[in-house]
Design an enzyme around this catalytic site. Structure first.
Site, PDB file in Angstrom:
ATOM      1  N   GLU A   1       1.667  -0.561  -5.021  1.00 36.80           N
ATOM      2  CA  GLU A   1       0.731   0.510  -5.343  1.00 36.80           C
ATOM      3  C   GLU A   1       1.627   1.733  -5.548  1.00 36.80           C
ATOM      4  O   GLU A   1       2.108   2.307  -4.571  1.00 36.80           O
ATOM      5  CB  GLU A   1      -0.265   0.747  -4.219  1.00 36.80           C
ATOM      6  CG  GLU A   1      -1.270   1.837  -4.564  1.00 36.80           C
ATOM      7  CD  GLU A   1      -2.198   2.194  -3.413  1.00 36.80           C
ATOM      8  OE1 GLU A   1      -3.368   2.535  -3.683  1.00 36.80           O
ATOM      9  OE2 GLU A   1      -1.761   2.148  -2.252  1.00 36.80           O
TER      10      GLU A   1
ATOM     11  N   ASP B   1       0.833  -1.190   0.000  1.00 36.81           N
ATOM     12  CA  ASP B   1       0.000   0.000   0.000  1.00 36.81           C
ATOM     13  C   ASP B   1       0.876   1.252   0.000  1.00 36.81           C
ATOM     14  O   ASP B   1       1.853   1.348   0.750  1.00 36.81           O
ATOM     15  CB  ASP B   1      -0.892  -0.024   1.242  1.00 36.81           C
ATOM     16  CG  ASP B   1      -1.765   1.204   1.376  1.00 36.81           C
ATOM     17  OD1 ASP B   1      -2.653   1.387   0.533  1.00 36.81           O
ATOM     18  OD2 ASP B   1      -1.537   1.985   2.319  1.00 36.81           O
TER      19      ASP B   1
END
Length: 703
Positions: free
Chosen positions: A379, A343
């Site tokens: 990401e 993330d």
């Protein structure tokens, strides 16, 4: 109780069958107390008097699995200098392998008084904070076999452990919403029938719900609020307490592996649940604040925030870097997971201010013999300046391709001047990944993900509808590149409903036939809706849960999706390991590996590519032009295909290429009809194909 000296490594609580070694890093601590709790909540404190390299450690004979514990760290408290030790705050072990009891929000969890932020708060937080738990490392992995599916053969399914299974009627009620529920045969049968090779699980590291959300009657449903990087989230276990979540998680992994499905974890190493300078003292803040967090250089009372959550982990610190790497290694070696999706991964590359693709974190990962061998998905952005880094991660990494998502959405909703970029994204985004030695599978392709509209909502809403989140519809992305097909939200109009169904098939077919690795959002295969909410991070409710009652009424979409995954699996031309070169790959070959045609059957010219309103194209994929080798070293060969795209609002006549490319072709998939399977009547070279408005057709060369 007195501790034996023990050892400074490994960090955390390590049970050896006789007793447990405890080790905690803190460079600022004057002394550390280990706090043991019995079933009645009574606390026993044991001083860890041995210190080696700033690691405070001790061994307790007879202490074993199920023991609940925490730490009290004595040291300097001077927030203006970034020092926040306070022994009145019980602290979660950063290396805890299980955490239990939940968090009860209370003022004692904070280092200051609510009415006077400058006043130190010495209330004891022990009754309100989760406890770390000693776990047994023993588990029967004897029959576990890691699938080790190559990237180019992978089909990823992004899923939420609770949301995917909580309403599944075939899973026993006591197992719904749990790791065991995900491992249930009904769930595994659905995944394997769909052609899934890997589940990418939204955060399963122990997390807490924000106080502000709980006050609104909401919760941190997504879980991007980590407080334990080694501990499986306890609320996802069907049996609570005593570290049962660890055993249940391992059982889930083993069951999925037995079905040939890999487990990829969505991990949040960019920040923690302790928030900004006004956040609670739960763990690292009270252990060694300036080592674990990035503090403002000019005013270390405040935290540098590249994540939008209040803090950023300090990856410049060797101890924080060790924490991250130890966590990753643990999940691979002890929990048998197959990869990670990071993330806001750009945050991990910020050694100083700018994002640095040569940052120490990536160097350490590259050299690690364990972590470097699993799937690593970035990401590739954060919320800081220069944080959008799609295409800029090192060669070992794959990336969520946000440009793919945006371009495919724009193309199918009829945006002008998208044809050229659509062609690039469909063929693997070589402009992003080829120059640094990566392959097409560096692109993790997706049209929808947890953050944003579902597939159904993408074709049903022009605007977000997040009123249930209690933020006056101000949260969530406002520019979704969505199109409601003529009506906002639910409708009975048969024309709108038919168009929406076709658009869903168009997007699924494009995703599964593109070069790269496709990722499907859970429930998209049968029309899951969030009723226009594109930010369900706080909705642990039927707004966010997968509604399995839709499975029956959308069975055709499930069949269509599984048919396309089967077509992809059967034909390596849709999942090449190398980029197209636009020419014959060998001197003996007559045809290029790829060719582009206008609907009239002529090869595309520069003028065609630059057509502002060009929305139709035919692509030739040469099955004899694949430069890949199979596992035995033999050159891969396949059938050749034509894919005809029409994003225009009217039907068009498509003329197939001349016999140079093939004498006869048969339709194998059509998004207008929703059929996947070979048609009976072939179409000859230069023959006509009626391509319905907003549809694509796949044809296989049969002669």
């Amino acid at each position: 109780m007195k501790a034996w000296p023990g050892t400074s490594y490994p960090l955390g609580a390590t049970y050896d069958g006789v007793g447990t070694n405890f080790a905690l890093f803190s460079e600022v601590a004057d002394r550390v107390e280990l706090c043991l709790f019995d079933d009645d909540g009574h606390e026993t404190r044991v001083q860890l008097s041995e210190v080696n390299g700033f690691v405070h450690h001790g061994y307790l004979h007879g202490v074993g699995p199920g023991q609940r514990y925490g730490y009290r760290v004595h040291g300097p408290y001077d927030p203006a200098r970034g020092l926040r030790c306070n022994p009145n705050k019980l602290l979660i072990d950063p290396y805890a392998k299980a955490i239990s009891d939940g968090l009860e929000w209370d003022e004692s969890l904070f280092g200051y008084r609510f009415g006077s932020p400058e006043e130190r708060n010495d209330d004891d937080s022990a009754p309100y904070i989760p406890k770390s738990v000693v776990v047994s490392p023993f588990f029967d992995w004897a029959d576990d076999r890691l699938p080790k599916t190559p990237y180019h053969q992978s089909v990823i399914y992004e899923a939420h452990v609770r949301g995917l299974t909580i309403a599944h009627p075939e899973i026993p009620e006591r197992l719904r919403g749990t790791y065991a529920g995900l491992a249930h045969p009904a769930m595994i049968d659905h995944l394997t029938g769909l052609g899934i090779t890997a589940v990418e699980l939204m955060p399963v590291h122990q997390f807490v719900s924000d106080h502000t959300l709980q006050e609104k009657g909401l919760s941190n449903y997504w879980g991007y609020n980590t407080i334990g990087f080694f501990a499986p989230h306890d609320a996802y276990a069907s049996l609570a307490g005593s570290g049962n979540q660890v055993q249940e998680f391992k059982g889930m992994v083993k069951a999925l592996h037995a079905a040939g499905i890999e487990v990829i974890l969505d991990v949040v190493y960019n920040h923690t649940a302790e928030g900004n300078h006004l956040g609670p003292t739960l763990s690292m803040r009270g252990i060694d604040n300036e080592s674990y967090y990035r503090l403002e250089d000019e005013n270390p009372q405040y935290y540098t925030d590249y994540t939008g959550t209040g803090n950023s982990l300090n990856v410049r610190s060797p101890h924080t870097l060790q924490l991250i790497m130890d966590s990753l290694r643990y999940w691979v070696t002890e929990m048998h997971v197959d990869g990670f999706r990071f993330d806001l991964a750009a945050t991990l590359a910020r050694e100083f201010y700018d994002v640095d693709r040569l940052a120490t974190f990536f160097e350490v990962v590259q050299q690690d013999p364990v972590v470097s061998q699993v799937k690593l998905i970035a990401e590739p952005w954060d919320v800081g300046p220069g944080g959008y880094q799609v295409g800029n991660f090192p060669p070992l990494w794959t990336e969520w391709n946000g440009k793919y998502r945006d371009t495919v959405r724009d193309f199918w909703r009829g945006e002008p001047a998208t044809l050229g970029e659509f062609a690039s994204r469909f063929t693997g985004s070589s402009d992003l990944y080829q120059n640094d030695g990566r392959r097409p599978y560096a692109s993790i392709n997706f049209v929808t993900a947890h953050d944003g509209f579902t597939l159904n909502d993408l074709v049903s809403y022009n605007e977000k509808h997040n009123e249930a989140n209690g933020e006056d519809n101000q949260d969530g992305e406002s520019h979704n590149r969505s199109w409601n097909c003529g009506a906002e939200g639910p409708t009975d109009d048969p024309g709108v409903l038919e168009l929406r169904a076709r658009q869903r098939r168009n997007l699924i077919a494009t995703l599964l036939l593109s070069q790269g690795v496709p990722m499907i959002l859970h429930g998209d295969e049968f029309g899951r809706t969030q009723h226009g909410n594109n930010n369900v991070y706080c909705q642990d409710s039927d707004i966010a849960w997968v509604d399995w009652s839709l499975l029956g009424e959308n069975a055709e979409l499930v069949e269509f999706t599984s048919g396309l995954t089967a077509l992809r699996k059967a034909h390596p031309v849709f999942r090449r390991k190398r980029f197209f070169v636009g020419r014959p790959i060998r001197k003996a070959d007559e045809l290029r590996d790829i060719a582009w045609f206008t609907p009239s059957g002529d090869e595309m010219t520069d003028e065609n590519w630059e057509d502002d309103f060009g929305r139709s194209i035919v692509i030739f994929l040469n099955g004899d032009g694949i430069p890949d080798l199979d596992e035995r070293g033999q050159r891969v060969s396949d059938d050749s295909f034509l894919i005809a795209f029409n994003a225009h609002h009217e039907d068009i006549e498509v003329t197939l290429p001349d016999a140079t490319y093939g004498a006869e072709w048969v339709v194998v998939a059509d998004t207008a009809t929703g059929e996947v399977g070979e048609a009976e009547k072939p179409i000859t070279a230069c023959g006509q194909l009626l391509l319905a408005a907003r549809s694509l057709v796949v044809l296989r060369r049969v002669n």
